[in-house]
Design a protein around this motif. Structure first.
Motif, PDB file in Angstrom:
ATOM      1  N   ARG A   7       0.859  -1.184   0.000  1.00 31.51           N
ATOM      2  CA  ARG A   7       0.000   0.000   0.000  1.00 31.51           C
ATOM      3  C   ARG A   7       0.900   1.241   0.000  1.00 31.51           C
ATOM      4  NH1 ARG A   7      -2.927  -1.856   5.339  1.00 31.51           N
ATOM      5  NH2 ARG A   7      -0.730  -2.390   5.629  1.00 31.51           N
ATOM      6  N   ALA A   8       0.833   1.981  -1.075  1.00 36.06           N
ATOM      7  CA  ALA A   8       1.705   3.154  -1.242  1.00 36.06           C
ATOM      8  C   ALA A   8       0.852   4.413  -1.310  1.00 36.06           C
ATOM      9  CB  ALA A   8       2.536   3.025  -2.514  1.00 36.06           C
ATOM     10  N   THR A   9       1.139   5.365  -0.431  1.00 31.43           N
ATOM     11  CA  THR A   9       0.451   6.653  -0.451  1.00 31.43           C
ATOM     12  C   THR A   9       1.384   7.707  -1.022  1.00 31.43           C
ATOM     13  OG1 THR A   9      -1.000   6.157   1.419  1.00 31.43           O
ATOM     14  CG2 THR A   9      -0.583   8.475   0.953  1.00 31.43           C
ATOM     15  N   VAL A  10       0.947   8.358  -2.099  1.00 31.12           N
ATOM     16  CA  VAL A  10       1.696   9.463  -2.687  1.00 31.12           C
ATOM     17  C   VAL A  10       1.186  10.745  -2.047  1.00 31.12           C
ATOM     18  CG1 VAL A  10       2.239  10.714  -4.822  1.00 31.12           C
ATOM     19  CG2 VAL A  10       2.029   8.208  -4.843  1.00 31.12           C
ATOM     20  N   MET A  11       2.017  11.363  -1.225  1.00 30.79           N
ATOM     21  CA  MET A  11       1.629  12.557  -0.473  1.00 30.79           C
ATOM     22  C   MET A  11       2.121  13.799  -1.220  1.00 30.79           C
ATOM     23  SD  MET A  11       2.530  13.522   3.471  1.00 30.79           S
ATOM     24  CE  MET A  11       1.900  15.018   4.241  1.00 30.79           C
ATOM     25  N   GLY A  12       1.216  14.386  -1.992  1.00 30.87           N
ATOM     26  CA  GLY A  12       1.565  15.549  -2.798  1.00 30.87           C
ATOM     27  C   GLY A  12       1.664  15.190  -4.267  1.00 30.87           C
ATOM     28  N   LEU A  13       0.537  15.210  -4.954  1.00 29.81           N
ATOM     29  CA  LEU A  13       0.541  14.925  -6.392  1.00 29.81           C
ATOM     30  C   LEU A  13       1.239  16.031  -7.155  1.00 29.81           C
ATOM     31  CD1 LEU A  13      -0.426  13.173  -8.787  1.00 29.81           C
ATOM     32  CD2 LEU A  13      -2.556  14.480  -8.752  1.00 29.81           C
ATOM     33  N   GLY A  14       0.923  17.294  -6.796  1.00 29.79           N
ATOM     34  CA  GLY A  14       1.579  18.439  -7.417  1.00 29.79           C
ATOM     35  C   GLY A  14       1.192  18.653  -8.863  1.00 29.79           C
ATOM     36  N   ARG A  15       1.824  19.664  -9.454  1.00 26.19           N
ATOM     37  CA  ARG A  15       1.497  20.049 -10.824  1.00 26.19           C
ATOM     38  C   ARG A  15       2.702  19.987 -11.761  1.00 26.19           C
ATOM     39  NH1 ARG A  15      -0.879  23.872  -7.499  1.00 26.19           N
ATOM     40  NH2 ARG A  15       0.827  25.319  -7.860  1.00 26.19           N
ATOM     41  N   HIS A  16       3.832  19.446 -11.294  1.00 30.22           N
ATOM     42  CA  HIS A  16       5.059  19.519 -12.086  1.00 30.22           C
ATOM     43  C   HIS A  16       5.543  18.170 -12.595  1.00 30.22           C
ATOM     44  CE1 HIS A  16       4.900  23.560 -10.700  1.00 30.22           C
ATOM     45  NE2 HIS A  16       5.268  23.261  -9.481  1.00 30.22           N
ATOM     46  N   GLY A  17       4.749  17.119 -12.419  1.00 35.20           N
ATOM     47  CA  GLY A  17       5.074  15.846 -13.054  1.00 35.20           C
ATOM     48  C   GLY A  17       5.660  14.779 -12.159  1.00 35.20           C
ATOM     49  N   GLY A  18       6.326  15.168 -11.069  1.00 35.17           N
ATOM     50  CA  GLY A  18       6.958  14.167 -10.209  1.00 35.17           C
ATOM     51  C   GLY A  18       5.945  13.257  -9.545  1.00 35.17           C
ATOM     52  N   GLY A  19       4.859  13.841  -9.008  1.00 27.01           N
ATOM     53  CA  GLY A  19       3.832  13.039  -8.364  1.00 27.01           C
ATOM     54  C   GLY A  19       3.122  12.125  -9.344  1.00 27.01           C
ATOM     55  N   VAL A  20       2.851  12.633 -10.529  1.00 29.37           N
ATOM     56  CA  VAL A  20       2.222  11.818 -11.570  1.00 29.37           C
ATOM     57  C   VAL A  20       3.129  10.646 -11.937  1.00 29.37           C
ATOM     58  CG1 VAL A  20       1.510  11.801 -13.994  1.00 29.37           C
ATOM     59  CG2 VAL A  20       0.808  13.686 -12.502  1.00 29.37           C
ATOM     60  N   ALA A  21       4.404  10.924 -12.128  1.00 27.65           N
ATOM     61  CA  ALA A  21       5.345   9.883 -12.544  1.00 27.65           C
ATOM     62  C   ALA A  21       5.466   8.790 -11.493  1.00 27.65           C
ATOM     63  CB  ALA A  21       6.711  10.501 -12.831  1.00 27.65           C
ATOM     64  N   VAL A  22       5.532   9.180 -10.232  1.00 24.58           N
ATOM     65  CA  VAL A  22       5.723   8.164  -9.197  1.00 24.58           C
ATOM     66  C   VAL A  22       4.447   7.371  -8.977  1.00 24.58           C
ATOM     67  CG1 VAL A  22       5.140   9.521  -7.118  1.00 24.58           C
ATOM     68  CG2 VAL A  22       6.894   7.756  -7.003  1.00 24.58           C
ATOM     69  N   ALA A  23       3.272   8.003  -9.078  1.00 26.03           N
ATOM     70  CA  ALA A  23       2.016   7.266  -8.947  1.00 26.03           C
ATOM     71  C   ALA A  23       1.878   6.243 -10.069  1.00 26.03           C
ATOM     72  CB  ALA A  23       0.834   8.243  -8.952  1.00 26.03           C
ATOM     73  N   ARG A  24       2.203   6.657 -11.295  1.00 26.48           N
ATOM     74  CA  ARG A  24       2.133   5.745 -12.438  1.00 26.48           C
ATOM     75  C   ARG A  24       3.136   4.598 -12.279  1.00 26.48           C
ATOM     76  NH1 ARG A  24       0.235   5.792 -17.576  1.00 26.48           N
ATOM     77  NH2 ARG A  24      -0.577   7.922 -17.338  1.00 26.48           N
ATOM     78  N   SER A  25       4.352   4.923 -11.892  1.00 23.14           N
ATOM     79  CA  SER A  25       5.387   3.909 -11.757  1.00 23.14           C
ATOM     80  C   SER A  25       5.012   2.876 -10.690  1.00 23.14           C
ATOM     81  CB  SER A  25       6.722   4.571 -11.399  1.00 23.14           C
ATOM     82  OG  SER A  25       7.731   3.613 -11.163  1.00 23.14           O
ATOM     83  N   LEU A  26       4.519   3.334  -9.561  1.00 22.67           N
ATOM     84  CA  LEU A  26       4.153   2.413  -8.486  1.00 22.67           C
ATOM     85  C   LEU A  26       2.993   1.517  -8.907  1.00 22.67           C
ATOM     86  CD1 LEU A  26       4.436   4.854  -5.455  1.00 22.67           C
ATOM     87  CD2 LEU A  26       5.918   2.893  -5.919  1.00 22.67           C
ATOM     88  N   ALA A  27       1.989   2.105  -9.558  1.00 26.33           N
ATOM     89  CA  ALA A  27       0.853   1.310 -10.018  1.00 26.33           C
ATOM     90  C   ALA A  27       1.289   0.269 -11.049  1.00 26.33           C
ATOM     91  CB  ALA A  27      -0.222   2.223 -10.599  1.00 26.33           C
ATOM     92  N   ASP A  28       2.184   0.669 -11.955  1.00 24.56           N
ATOM     93  CA  ASP A  28       2.681  -0.261 -12.967  1.00 24.56           C
ATOM     94  C   ASP A  28       3.432  -1.434 -12.334  1.00 24.56           C
ATOM     95  OD1 ASP A  28       1.608   1.282 -14.976  1.00 24.56           O
ATOM     96  OD2 ASP A  28       3.517   2.211 -15.558  1.00 24.56           O
ATOM     97  N   GLN A  29       4.032  -1.196 -11.160  1.00 29.96           N
ATOM     98  CA  GLN A  29       4.786  -2.259 -10.480  1.00 29.96           C
ATOM     99  C   GLN A  29       3.909  -3.086  -9.545  1.00 29.96           C
ATOM    100  OE1 GLN A  29       8.843  -0.969  -8.982  1.00 29.96           O
ATOM    101  NE2 GLN A  29       8.067   1.019  -9.666  1.00 29.96           N
ATOM    102  N   GLY A  30       2.619  -2.781  -9.541  1.00 32.38           N
ATOM    103  CA  GLY A  30       1.711  -3.600  -8.752  1.00 32.38           C
ATOM    104  C   GLY A  30       1.410  -3.090  -7.362  1.00 32.38           C
ATOM    105  N   ALA A  31       1.777  -1.870  -7.053  1.00 30.11           N
ATOM    106  CA  ALA A  31       1.452  -1.301  -5.747  1.00 30.11           C
ATOM    107  C   ALA A  31      -0.020  -0.889  -5.711  1.00 30.11           C
ATOM    108  CB  ALA A  31       2.344  -0.103  -5.455  1.00 30.11           C
TER     109      ALA A  31
END
Length: 451
Positions: A7-31
Protein backbone atom coordinates in the motif's frame (compact mmCIF):
# COMPACT_ATOMS: atom_id res chain seq x y z
CA UNK A 1 12.45 -1.40 -2.24
CA UNK A 2 9.92 -4.02 -3.45
CA UNK A 3 6.54 -2.40 -4.06
CA UNK A 4 4.29 -5.13 -5.57
CA UNK A 5 1.23 -5.63 -3.39
CA UNK A 6 2.24 -2.89 -0.96
CA UNK A 7 0.00 0.00 0.00
CA UNK A 8 1.70 3.15 -1.24
CA UNK A 9 0.45 6.65 -0.45
CA UNK A 10 1.70 9.46 -2.69
CA UNK A 11 1.63 12.56 -0.47
CA UNK A 12 1.56 15.55 -2.80
CA UNK A 13 0.54 14.93 -6.39
CA UNK A 14 1.58 18.44 -7.42
CA UNK A 15 1.50 20.05 -10.82
CA UNK A 16 5.06 19.52 -12.09
CA UNK A 17 5.07 15.85 -13.05
CA UNK A 18 6.96 14.17 -10.21
CA UNK A 19 3.83 13.04 -8.36
CA UNK A 20 2.22 11.82 -11.57
CA UNK A 21 5.34 9.88 -12.54
CA UNK A 22 5.72 8.16 -9.20
CA UNK A 23 2.02 7.27 -8.95
CA UNK A 24 2.13 5.74 -12.44
CA UNK A 25 5.39 3.91 -11.76
CA UNK A 26 4.15 2.41 -8.49
CA UNK A 27 0.85 1.31 -10.02
CA UNK A 28 2.68 -0.26 -12.97
CA UNK A 29 4.79 -2.26 -10.48
CA UNK A 30 1.71 -3.60 -8.75
CA UNK A 31 1.45 -1.30 -5.75
CA UNK A 32 -1.93 -0.33 -4.29
CA UNK A 33 -1.71 3.43 -4.78
CA UNK A 34 -3.50 6.18 -2.87
CA UNK A 35 -2.98 9.80 -3.92
CA UNK A 36 -3.48 12.66 -1.47
CA UNK A 37 -2.94 16.41 -1.89
CA UNK A 38 -4.08 19.57 -0.11
CA UNK A 39 -4.78 21.37 -3.39
CA UNK A 40 -8.26 21.44 -4.90
CA UNK A 41 -9.33 19.16 -7.78
CA UNK A 42 -9.47 22.25 -10.00
CA UNK A 43 -5.83 23.14 -9.37
CA UNK A 44 -4.76 19.53 -9.87
CA UNK A 45 -6.91 18.96 -12.96
CA UNK A 46 -4.02 18.43 -15.38
CA UNK A 47 -2.20 16.05 -13.05
CA UNK A 48 -5.37 14.07 -12.33
CA UNK A 49 -6.12 13.85 -16.05
CA UNK A 50 -2.59 12.53 -16.69
CA UNK A 51 -3.43 9.53 -14.47
CA UNK A 52 -6.79 8.77 -16.07
CA UNK A 53 -5.49 5.48 -17.48
CA UNK A 54 -3.79 4.40 -14.23
CA UNK A 55 -5.43 2.23 -11.56
CA UNK A 56 -5.42 4.45 -8.47
CA UNK A 57 -7.01 2.76 -5.46
CA UNK A 58 -8.11 5.97 -3.75
CA UNK A 59 -8.05 9.72 -4.33
CA UNK A 60 -8.07 12.30 -1.52
CA UNK A 61 -7.55 15.84 -2.78
CA UNK A 62 -8.39 19.09 -1.05
CA UNK A 63 -6.76 17.86 2.16
CA UNK A 64 -4.67 15.04 3.63
CA UNK A 65 -6.21 12.31 5.80
CA UNK A 66 -4.25 10.59 8.54
CA UNK A 67 -5.71 7.16 7.68
CA UNK A 68 -3.96 7.33 4.29
CA UNK A 69 -0.66 7.67 6.10
CA UNK A 70 -1.13 5.35 9.06
CA UNK A 71 -2.42 2.41 7.00
CA UNK A 72 0.26 2.66 4.29
CA UNK A 73 3.26 0.41 3.87
CA UNK A 74 5.18 3.22 2.20
CA UNK A 75 4.74 7.00 2.01
CA UNK A 76 6.13 8.80 -1.04
CA UNK A 77 6.62 12.42 0.02
CA UNK A 78 6.59 15.31 -2.44
CA UNK A 79 9.75 17.43 -1.92
CA UNK A 80 7.61 20.51 -1.33
CA UNK A 81 6.32 19.01 1.94
CA UNK A 82 8.19 20.67 4.79
CA UNK A 83 10.37 18.65 7.19
CA UNK A 84 8.58 17.73 10.39
CA UNK A 85 5.14 17.63 8.79
CA UNK A 86 2.87 16.05 11.43
CA UNK A 87 1.51 13.41 9.06
CA UNK A 88 5.00 12.35 8.05
CA UNK A 89 5.94 12.07 11.71
CA UNK A 90 2.78 10.03 12.31
CA UNK A 91 3.86 7.71 9.50
CA UNK A 92 7.23 7.25 11.18
CA UNK A 93 5.46 6.43 14.45
CA UNK A 94 3.56 3.69 12.60
CA UNK A 95 6.77 2.29 11.05
CA UNK A 96 5.76 3.35 7.53
CA UNK A 97 8.67 3.44 5.07
CA UNK A 98 9.32 7.05 3.98
CA UNK A 99 10.65 7.67 0.47
CA UNK A 100 10.46 10.10 -2.46
CA UNK A 101 10.24 10.07 -6.24
CA UNK A 102 13.97 10.81 -6.52
CA UNK A 103 14.96 8.09 -4.06
CA UNK A 104 12.90 5.51 -5.96
CA UNK A 105 14.80 6.47 -9.12
CA UNK A 106 18.23 6.48 -7.45
CA UNK A 107 17.59 2.97 -6.10
CA UNK A 108 16.71 1.63 -9.55
CA UNK A 109 18.96 3.53 -11.95
CA UNK A 110 21.14 0.94 -13.76
CA UNK A 111 23.81 3.31 -15.09
CA UNK A 112 26.16 6.04 -13.88
CA UNK A 113 24.65 9.27 -12.55
CA UNK A 114 25.78 12.88 -12.24
CA UNK A 115 24.06 14.91 -9.53
CA UNK A 116 24.06 18.71 -9.90
CA UNK A 117 23.01 21.06 -7.14
CA UNK A 118 23.67 24.63 -6.04
CA UNK A 119 21.91 27.85 -5.13
CA UNK A 120 22.19 29.20 -8.69
CA UNK A 121 22.93 27.79 -12.12
CA UNK A 122 22.08 24.13 -11.53
CA UNK A 123 19.45 23.86 -14.29
CA UNK A 124 21.71 25.39 -16.93
CA UNK A 125 24.73 23.40 -15.77
CA UNK A 126 22.74 20.16 -15.88
CA UNK A 127 21.46 20.91 -19.38
CA UNK A 128 24.95 21.87 -20.58
CA UNK A 129 26.37 18.66 -19.14
CA UNK A 130 23.74 16.58 -20.92
CA UNK A 131 24.46 18.42 -24.18
CA UNK A 132 28.17 17.58 -23.90
CA UNK A 133 27.49 13.90 -23.19
CA UNK A 134 25.20 13.72 -26.21
CA UNK A 135 27.89 15.35 -28.35
CA UNK A 136 30.27 12.66 -27.07
CA UNK A 137 27.94 9.98 -28.43
CA UNK A 138 26.61 8.76 -25.09
CA UNK A 139 23.04 7.87 -24.25
CA UNK A 140 21.98 10.46 -21.69
CA UNK A 141 18.82 11.18 -19.73
CA UNK A 142 18.27 14.64 -18.21
CA UNK A 143 15.84 14.98 -15.32
CA UNK A 144 15.20 15.69 -11.67
CA UNK A 145 14.36 19.16 -10.42
CA UNK A 146 14.72 20.52 -13.95
CA UNK A 147 11.14 19.39 -14.39
CA UNK A 148 11.20 15.81 -15.64
CA UNK A 149 11.01 12.59 -13.66
CA UNK A 150 13.14 9.79 -15.09
CA UNK A 151 11.15 6.94 -13.54
CA UNK A 152 9.35 6.32 -16.84
CA UNK A 153 12.71 6.06 -18.64
CA UNK A 154 14.13 3.27 -16.48
CA UNK A 155 13.06 0.61 -19.00
CA UNK A 156 15.10 2.38 -21.70
CA UNK A 157 18.27 2.57 -19.61
CA UNK A 158 21.24 0.23 -19.50
CA UNK A 159 24.46 0.04 -17.54
CA UNK A 160 25.99 2.38 -20.14
CA UNK A 161 23.27 5.05 -19.92
CA UNK A 162 24.13 8.30 -18.19
CA UNK A 163 21.59 10.14 -16.04
CA UNK A 164 22.17 13.84 -15.38
CA UNK A 165 20.08 14.97 -12.42
CA UNK A 166 19.42 18.46 -11.23
CA UNK A 167 18.80 17.98 -7.50
CA UNK A 168 17.29 20.61 -5.21
CA UNK A 169 17.92 21.01 -1.49
CA UNK A 170 14.31 19.91 -0.88
CA UNK A 171 14.92 16.65 -2.74
CA UNK A 172 18.21 16.05 -0.94
CA UNK A 173 16.66 16.69 2.45
CA UNK A 174 14.12 13.87 1.91
CA UNK A 175 16.66 11.20 0.92
CA UNK A 176 17.14 8.46 3.48
CA UNK A 177 20.54 7.62 4.94
CA UNK A 178 20.54 4.37 2.96
CA UNK A 179 19.80 5.97 -0.42
CA UNK A 180 22.46 5.43 -3.11
CA UNK A 181 23.83 8.70 -4.51
CA UNK A 182 25.47 9.71 -7.81
CA UNK A 183 29.20 8.99 -7.93
CA UNK A 184 29.82 12.28 -9.77
CA UNK A 185 28.46 15.59 -8.51
CA UNK A 186 28.60 19.33 -9.09
CA UNK A 187 28.08 22.17 -6.64
CA UNK A 188 27.53 25.20 -8.87
CA UNK A 189 27.40 27.76 -6.03
CA UNK A 190 26.43 28.20 -2.42
CA UNK A 191 24.57 31.20 -1.03
CA UNK A 192 21.67 31.34 1.46
CA UNK A 193 18.36 30.23 -0.05
CA UNK A 194 15.04 28.64 0.96
CA UNK A 195 15.48 29.56 4.62
CA UNK A 196 11.68 29.76 4.89
CA UNK A 197 11.67 25.98 4.23
CA UNK A 198 14.90 24.78 5.85
CA UNK A 199 14.75 27.09 8.86
CA UNK A 200 18.49 27.73 9.21
CA UNK A 201 21.46 28.17 6.91
CA UNK A 202 23.13 25.15 8.53
CA UNK A 203 20.13 22.94 7.66
CA UNK A 204 20.18 24.23 4.08
CA UNK A 205 23.91 23.49 3.82
CA UNK A 206 23.47 20.05 5.37
CA UNK A 207 20.93 19.16 2.67
CA UNK A 208 23.33 20.22 -0.09
CA UNK A 209 26.21 18.34 1.52
CA UNK A 210 24.36 15.05 1.27
CA UNK A 211 25.97 14.79 -2.18
CA UNK A 212 29.53 15.43 -1.00
CA UNK A 213 30.03 14.15 2.55
CA UNK A 214 29.47 10.69 4.01
CA UNK A 215 29.99 7.04 3.08
CA UNK A 216 27.40 7.04 0.26
CA UNK A 217 28.34 10.45 -1.13
CA UNK A 218 29.82 11.20 -4.53
CA UNK A 219 33.41 10.13 -5.06
CA UNK A 220 34.19 13.24 -7.12
CA UNK A 221 32.66 16.73 -7.03
CA UNK A 222 33.22 19.76 -9.25
CA UNK A 223 33.23 22.81 -7.02
CA UNK A 224 34.99 26.16 -6.86
CA UNK A 225 37.14 27.03 -3.86
CA UNK A 226 34.71 29.83 -3.00
CA UNK A 227 31.67 27.54 -2.96
CA UNK A 228 33.48 24.87 -0.97
CA UNK A 229 34.58 27.42 1.62
CA UNK A 230 31.10 28.94 1.81
CA UNK A 231 29.29 25.67 2.44
CA UNK A 232 31.80 24.24 4.91
CA UNK A 233 31.90 27.51 6.87
CA UNK A 234 28.30 26.93 7.98
CA UNK A 235 29.46 24.12 10.25
CA UNK A 236 26.83 21.80 8.82
CA UNK A 237 29.39 19.06 8.18
CA UNK A 238 33.08 18.36 8.11
CA UNK A 239 35.26 18.62 5.02
CA UNK A 240 34.05 17.02 1.80
CA UNK A 241 34.67 13.30 1.61
CA UNK A 242 34.58 13.60 -2.19
CA UNK A 243 37.60 14.45 -4.32
CA UNK A 244 37.21 18.11 -5.36
CA UNK A 245 37.86 19.24 -8.94
CA UNK A 246 37.86 22.91 -9.91
CA UNK A 247 35.67 24.18 -12.79
CA UNK A 248 37.42 24.59 -16.13
CA UNK A 249 39.00 28.04 -16.48
CA UNK A 250 37.14 30.63 -18.54
CA UNK A 251 39.85 30.89 -21.21
CA UNK A 252 39.23 27.24 -22.09
CA UNK A 253 35.50 27.75 -22.61
CA UNK A 254 34.44 28.36 -26.24
CA UNK A 255 32.09 31.17 -27.34
CA UNK A 256 28.55 30.50 -26.07
CA UNK A 257 25.11 31.26 -27.47
CA UNK A 258 23.81 32.05 -23.97
CA UNK A 259 24.57 35.43 -22.40
CA UNK A 260 26.46 36.37 -19.28
CA UNK A 261 29.58 35.69 -17.26
CA UNK A 262 27.53 33.44 -14.97
CA UNK A 263 26.75 31.15 -17.90
CA UNK A 264 30.44 30.85 -18.69
CA UNK A 265 30.92 29.79 -15.07
CA UNK A 266 28.15 27.22 -15.49
CA UNK A 267 29.92 26.00 -18.63
CA UNK A 268 33.14 25.67 -16.63
CA UNK A 269 31.39 23.32 -14.20
CA UNK A 270 29.84 21.28 -17.01
CA UNK A 271 33.17 21.02 -18.85
CA UNK A 272 34.99 19.90 -15.71
CA UNK A 273 32.59 17.05 -14.95
CA UNK A 274 32.67 16.03 -18.62
CA UNK A 275 36.47 15.92 -18.60
CA UNK A 276 36.39 13.86 -15.40
CA UNK A 277 34.27 11.14 -17.03
CA UNK A 278 36.40 11.09 -20.19
CA UNK A 279 34.48 13.15 -22.75
CA UNK A 280 36.61 14.36 -25.63
CA UNK A 281 37.71 17.98 -25.90
CA UNK A 282 35.92 18.22 -29.25
CA UNK A 283 32.64 17.01 -27.72
CA UNK A 284 32.93 19.47 -24.84
CA UNK A 285 33.46 22.37 -27.22
CA UNK A 286 30.69 21.28 -29.57
CA UNK A 287 28.19 20.64 -26.77
CA UNK A 288 28.79 24.06 -25.24
CA UNK A 289 28.89 25.98 -28.53
CA UNK A 290 25.57 24.51 -29.66
CA UNK A 291 23.76 24.84 -26.33
CA UNK A 292 20.89 27.26 -26.95
CA UNK A 293 19.82 27.83 -23.34
CA UNK A 294 16.71 27.03 -21.33
CA UNK A 295 13.25 28.48 -21.35
CA UNK A 296 12.75 31.11 -18.66
CA UNK A 297 16.51 31.58 -18.16
CA UNK A 298 17.60 34.89 -19.75
CA UNK A 299 15.48 33.77 -22.67
CA UNK A 300 15.09 36.33 -25.51
CA UNK A 301 11.35 36.71 -26.12
CA UNK A 302 11.28 39.48 -28.69
CA UNK A 303 12.26 42.99 -29.74
CA UNK A 304 10.01 45.96 -30.43
CA UNK A 305 10.76 49.59 -31.26
CA UNK A 306 14.42 49.06 -30.40
CA UNK A 307 13.69 47.45 -27.03
CA UNK A 308 14.73 43.87 -26.24
CA UNK A 309 12.77 41.65 -23.85
CA UNK A 310 14.21 38.81 -21.75
CA UNK A 311 12.36 36.23 -19.68
CA UNK A 312 14.52 35.23 -16.70
CA UNK A 313 11.68 33.85 -14.57
CA UNK A 314 13.89 30.99 -13.35
CA UNK A 315 15.96 33.60 -11.47
CA UNK A 316 14.54 32.90 -8.01
CA UNK A 317 17.53 34.13 -6.00
CA UNK A 318 19.01 37.63 -5.66
CA UNK A 319 22.34 36.34 -6.94
CA UNK A 320 20.73 35.13 -10.18
CA UNK A 321 19.16 38.53 -10.75
CA UNK A 322 22.46 40.25 -10.00
CA UNK A 323 24.18 38.09 -12.64
CA UNK A 324 21.53 39.02 -15.20
CA UNK A 325 21.94 42.73 -14.53
CA UNK A 326 25.72 42.60 -14.95
CA UNK A 327 25.15 41.03 -18.37
CA UNK A 328 23.35 44.10 -19.72
CA UNK A 329 25.85 46.77 -18.69
CA UNK A 330 23.55 49.59 -17.58
CA UNK A 331 20.80 49.26 -20.19
CA UNK A 332 18.45 47.05 -18.17
CA UNK A 333 15.00 47.93 -16.90
CA UNK A 334 14.43 45.32 -14.22
CA UNK A 335 11.17 43.72 -13.10
CA UNK A 336 11.67 41.99 -9.74
CA UNK A 337 9.61 40.66 -6.85
CA UNK A 338 7.42 37.79 -5.74
CA UNK A 339 7.23 35.49 -2.75
CA UNK A 340 9.48 36.42 0.18
CA UNK A 341 11.79 33.50 1.11
CA UNK A 342 13.22 35.50 4.05
CA UNK A 343 16.72 35.70 2.60
CA UNK A 344 19.14 38.59 2.23
CA UNK A 345 18.27 40.60 -0.89
CA UNK A 346 21.44 42.72 -0.78
CA UNK A 347 23.01 41.18 -3.94
CA UNK A 348 19.97 42.19 -6.00
CA UNK A 349 19.79 45.68 -4.48
CA UNK A 350 23.50 46.36 -5.01
CA UNK A 351 23.45 45.13 -8.60
CA UNK A 352 20.31 47.15 -9.35
CA UNK A 353 21.94 50.32 -8.06
CA UNK A 354 25.08 49.71 -10.13
CA UNK A 355 23.68 48.28 -13.36
CA UNK A 356 19.95 49.00 -13.83
CA UNK A 357 18.58 52.17 -15.37
CA UNK A 358 15.22 51.49 -13.73
CA UNK A 359 13.73 49.01 -11.26
CA UNK A 360 10.04 48.06 -11.08
CA UNK A 361 9.00 45.97 -8.07
CA UNK A 362 5.84 44.02 -7.34
CA UNK A 363 4.46 41.13 -5.31
CA UNK A 364 4.53 40.05 -1.68
CA UNK A 365 8.11 41.19 -1.20
CA UNK A 366 7.50 44.47 -3.01
CA UNK A 367 7.36 46.81 -0.03
CA UNK A 368 10.42 45.27 1.68
CA UNK A 369 12.40 45.33 -1.53
CA UNK A 370 11.27 48.89 -2.30
CA UNK A 371 12.57 50.07 1.07
CA UNK A 372 15.91 48.34 0.49
CA UNK A 373 16.29 49.70 -3.02
CA UNK A 374 15.17 53.17 -1.93
CA UNK A 375 18.28 53.47 0.21
CA UNK A 376 20.51 53.08 -2.87
CA UNK A 377 18.51 54.22 -5.90
CA UNK A 378 17.06 57.66 -6.67
CA UNK A 379 13.28 57.74 -6.63
CA UNK A 380 12.99 58.40 -10.36
CA UNK A 381 14.65 55.03 -11.07
CA UNK A 382 12.35 53.09 -8.75
CA UNK A 383 8.71 52.03 -8.92
CA UNK A 384 6.47 49.90 -6.72
CA UNK A 385 3.40 48.25 -8.21
CA UNK A 386 1.15 45.43 -7.12
CA UNK A 387 1.36 43.09 -10.09
CA UNK A 388 3.79 42.13 -12.82
CA UNK A 389 1.58 43.96 -15.31
CA UNK A 390 2.05 47.17 -13.28
CA UNK A 391 5.83 46.71 -13.32
CA UNK A 392 5.86 45.90 -17.02
CA UNK A 393 3.82 48.98 -17.94
CA UNK A 394 6.20 51.23 -15.99
CA UNK A 395 9.27 49.69 -17.69
CA UNK A 396 7.71 50.03 -21.16
CA UNK A 397 6.76 53.66 -20.67
CA UNK A 398 10.18 54.53 -19.26
CA UNK A 399 12.12 52.63 -21.91
CA UNK A 400 14.25 54.07 -24.69
CA UNK A 401 15.64 52.38 -27.82
CA UNK A 402 18.49 49.96 -26.93
CA UNK A 403 17.03 49.27 -23.47
CA UNK A 404 16.48 45.67 -22.32
CA UNK A 405 13.33 45.02 -20.29
CA UNK A 406 14.05 42.00 -18.12
CA UNK A 407 11.86 39.87 -15.90
CA UNK A 408 14.40 38.57 -13.39
CA UNK A 409 12.43 38.34 -10.15
CA UNK A 410 15.04 37.22 -7.63
CA UNK A 411 12.19 35.56 -5.73
CA UNK A 412 9.90 32.54 -5.89
CA UNK A 413 6.62 32.90 -7.74
CA UNK A 414 4.14 31.50 -5.25
CA UNK A 415 2.49 34.75 -4.18
CA UNK A 416 0.85 35.39 -7.58
CA UNK A 417 1.69 32.44 -9.86
CA UNK A 418 1.57 28.65 -9.70
CA UNK A 419 5.27 28.40 -10.57
CA UNK A 420 8.08 30.15 -12.42
CA UNK A 421 6.82 28.76 -15.73
CA UNK A 422 3.41 30.41 -15.34
CA UNK A 423 5.18 33.63 -14.37
CA UNK A 424 7.37 33.50 -17.47
CA UNK A 425 4.39 32.78 -19.71
CA UNK A 426 2.59 35.81 -18.29
CA UNK A 427 5.61 37.97 -19.12
CA UNK A 428 5.59 36.61 -22.68
CA UNK A 429 1.91 37.48 -22.99
CA UNK A 430 2.61 41.04 -21.88
CA UNK A 431 5.31 41.36 -24.54
CA UNK A 432 3.03 39.95 -27.24
CA UNK A 433 0.32 42.46 -26.33
CA UNK A 434 2.55 45.49 -26.94
CA UNK A 435 1.88 47.85 -29.81
CA UNK A 436 4.93 49.44 -31.41
CA UNK A 437 2.90 52.55 -32.15
CA UNK A 438 2.61 53.15 -28.42
CA UNK A 439 6.36 53.12 -27.81
CA UNK A 440 7.63 56.13 -25.84
CA UNK A 441 9.39 58.71 -27.99
CA UNK A 442 13.15 58.65 -27.85
CA UNK A 443 14.37 61.44 -25.62
CA UNK A 444 10.96 61.95 -23.99
CA UNK A 445 10.90 62.76 -20.30
CA UNK A 446 8.71 60.84 -17.92
CA UNK A 447 7.28 61.59 -14.53
CA UNK A 448 6.48 58.41 -12.65
CA UNK A 449 5.27 58.08 -9.11
CA UNK A 450 5.71 54.79 -7.30
CA UNK A 451 2.81 53.54 -5.24
Amino acid sequence: MEVRGRRATVMGLGRHGGGVAVARSLADQGAIVTVTDTASPEKLADSIAALADVEIAAWHVGGHHSINVESADMLVVNPAVRPGHPLVERARDHSVAITSELELFLERCPGPMIGITGANGKSTTAAMTAAILQADGRQVFLGGNIGRSLLADLSKMSAESWSVLEISSFQLAWLSAECPLPEMAVLTSFTPNHLDWHGTLADYAAAKQRLFSGPRAAKTVVCSEESQAAITSTGAAADFTAQVIKPVADQRIPPLRVLGKHNRQNAGCAAAVAEAIGCSRAAIDRGLREFAGLEHRLEPVGSLAGRDFYNDSMATTPESTAAALVTFAGRALLMAGGYDKQIDMAPLVTAAAEHACGVALYGAIGHRLHALCGAKLPSDRLYLGQTMADAFAWCWQRSQPDHAIILSPGCASYDQFADYRARGEHFRSLVRALDASQAPRAGATHNFEGR
